[in-house]
Design a protein around this motif. Structure first.
Motif, short mmCIF file in Angstrom:
data_model
loop_
_atom_site.label_atom_id
_atom_site.label_comp_id
_atom_site.label_asym_id
_atom_site.label_seq_id
_atom_site.Cartn_x
_atom_site.Cartn_y
_atom_site.Cartn_z
N MET A 1 14.70 -12.78 -60.22
CA MET A 1 14.47 -11.43 -60.01
C MET A 1 14.09 -10.96 -58.53
O MET A 1 13.36 -11.41 -57.75
N THR A 2 14.72 -9.89 -58.27
CA THR A 2 14.69 -9.45 -56.77
C THR A 2 13.29 -8.43 -56.68
O THR A 2 13.36 -7.52 -57.20
N SER A 3 12.64 -8.75 -55.36
CA SER A 3 11.55 -7.94 -55.29
C SER A 3 11.78 -6.69 -54.77
O SER A 3 12.92 -6.48 -53.97
N SER A 4 11.13 -5.76 -54.84
CA SER A 4 11.21 -4.44 -54.30
C SER A 4 9.83 -3.57 -54.07
O SER A 4 8.92 -4.10 -54.70
N TRP A 5 9.94 -2.92 -52.98
CA TRP A 5 8.82 -2.25 -52.70
C TRP A 5 8.79 -0.81 -52.31
O TRP A 5 10.07 -0.42 -52.12
N ASN A 6 7.66 0.01 -52.57
CA ASN A 6 7.81 1.47 -52.48
C ASN A 6 8.28 1.97 -51.11
O ASN A 6 8.90 2.85 -50.98
N ALA A 7 8.09 0.94 -50.10
CA ALA A 7 8.36 1.33 -48.76
C ALA A 7 9.82 1.41 -48.55
O ALA A 7 10.45 2.04 -47.75
N ASP A 8 10.55 0.74 -49.41
CA ASP A 8 11.94 0.60 -49.31
C ASP A 8 12.71 1.92 -49.48
O ASP A 8 13.63 2.26 -48.98
N SER A 9 12.12 2.72 -50.16
CA SER A 9 12.63 4.18 -50.05
C SER A 9 12.25 5.06 -49.45
O SER A 9 12.48 6.39 -49.19
N LEU A 10 11.41 4.80 -47.97
CA LEU A 10 10.87 5.64 -47.05
C LEU A 10 12.24 6.30 -46.32
O LEU A 10 11.90 7.36 -45.69
N VAL A 11 13.22 5.45 -46.13
CA VAL A 11 14.51 5.87 -45.56
C VAL A 11 15.77 6.02 -46.45
O VAL A 11 15.85 4.88 -47.05
N THR A 12 16.34 7.03 -46.63
CA THR A 12 17.22 7.29 -47.63
C THR A 12 18.65 6.94 -47.09
O THR A 12 19.52 6.95 -48.06
N ILE A 13 18.52 7.00 -45.83
CA ILE A 13 19.99 6.81 -45.20
C ILE A 13 20.65 5.40 -45.50
O ILE A 13 19.81 4.40 -45.32
N ARG A 14 21.90 5.02 -45.63
CA ARG A 14 22.39 3.77 -45.71
C ARG A 14 23.57 3.54 -44.62
O ARG A 14 24.35 4.24 -44.89
N SER A 15 23.38 2.71 -44.07
CA SER A 15 24.42 2.21 -43.03
C SER A 15 25.61 1.27 -43.73
O SER A 15 25.16 0.53 -44.45
N GLU A 16 26.72 1.63 -43.24
CA GLU A 16 27.92 0.69 -43.79
C GLU A 16 28.28 -0.29 -42.64
O GLU A 16 29.19 -0.93 -42.75
N ASN A 17 27.57 -0.39 -41.60
CA ASN A 17 27.82 -1.12 -40.51
C ASN A 17 26.94 -2.48 -40.52
O ASN A 17 27.07 -3.31 -39.48
N VAL A 18 26.34 -2.83 -41.56
CA VAL A 18 25.51 -4.06 -41.43
C VAL A 18 26.41 -5.28 -41.23
O VAL A 18 27.33 -5.49 -41.80
#
Length: 260
Positions: A1-18
């Protein structure tokens, strides 16, 4: 199971250049891992098991003394920080009573950084007497040095609006801070102009600082890798938003090509 944190949603933009860029602007990368205080780690001699585990990759050992004044200034507390450096002095591991850090001035890619950090965590797990970190932080200090004005095309216009307006002249300092917080972590972007002295006497050129620091709280040692992945993704999303088209073009070219 992958962990997640509320702080993960603080930034809503997602880059396609990773993982797409071929070079970077990184001046320094740092990962700090805090744990419940263990007084014996502040003694002059570092834990033998930790020294043995790090000796091959970090053969240079130093001791730094930290002095902290107590309230009223009538007494002080002396503790020690054990510093381990790689053969070329480009990687540094620091251990003290309540924190462990890994930093580098020779960052190549995240996979290498992650491998280094998890190796240190494995060694530290035997001496810190804790199965969790109270806080893990990941910080990337980028300096855009374009040999021209970095504001023009190298930085997101939303960060440098006042500079692009043409309303202000003789700008000596420009800086900003954006701090995002939630119950289990946060993200901090600090940015601004840094003046660099050129070889010619009295001549300076502007550089642009993008200092991105993210953290997560209460992390099980076994979840360290997942926390690092989540934080790195957030750092990169912020970084890729903060740069401009000239910066992306530069980052996408081979290192043999000079900047325009």
């Amino acid at each position: 199971m992958t962990s997640s944190w509320n702080a993960d949603s603080l930034v809503t933009i997602r880059s396609e250049n990773v993982d797409q860029y071929k070079r970077n602007f990184l001046h320094q990368a740092v990962c700090e891992l805090r744990f419940p205080t263990l007084m014996e780690l502040g003694e002059p001699r570092p834990p033998a098991a930790f020294v043995k585990a790090l000796r091959k990759e970090y053969p240079h050992l130093e001791l730094a003394n930290e002095v902290s004044l107590r309230i009223g200034g009538n007494s002080s507390n002396n503790t020690h920080t054990h510093i381990f450096r790689s053969a070329k002095l480009t990687w540094t591991v620091s251990l003290k009573q309540s924190a462990l850090s890994v930093e580098t001035t020779a960052y190549s890619d995240y996979a290498h950084m992650r491998e280094r950090v998890l190796g240190i965590v494995e060694a530290a797990s035997k001496i810190i007497d804790s199965d969790f970190f109270t806080r893990i932080g990941l910080r990337y200090i980028n300096i855009i040095d374009s040999d021209t004005n970095p504001v023009l095309g190298w930085v997101n216009p939303e960060l440098v609006g006042p500079l692009l307006s043409g309303c202000f002249k003789g700008i000596h300092e420009y800086a900003g801070k954006l701090q995002l917080m939630t119950d289990d972590g946060g993200c901090l972007l600090q940015h601004g102009i840094v003046l660099k002295q050129k070889q010619a006497a009295g001549e300076t050129i502007p550089q642009y600082l993008l200092d991105i620091d993210v953290f997560r709280n209460e992390i099980q040692l076994s979840n360290t890798g997942e926390a690092l992945d989540a934080m790195h993704a957030q750092v990169f999303d912020v970084f890729d938003w903060a740069i401009g088209p000239k910066a992306r073009e530069y980052l996408s070219t081979e290192s043999s090509q000079k900047r325009a």
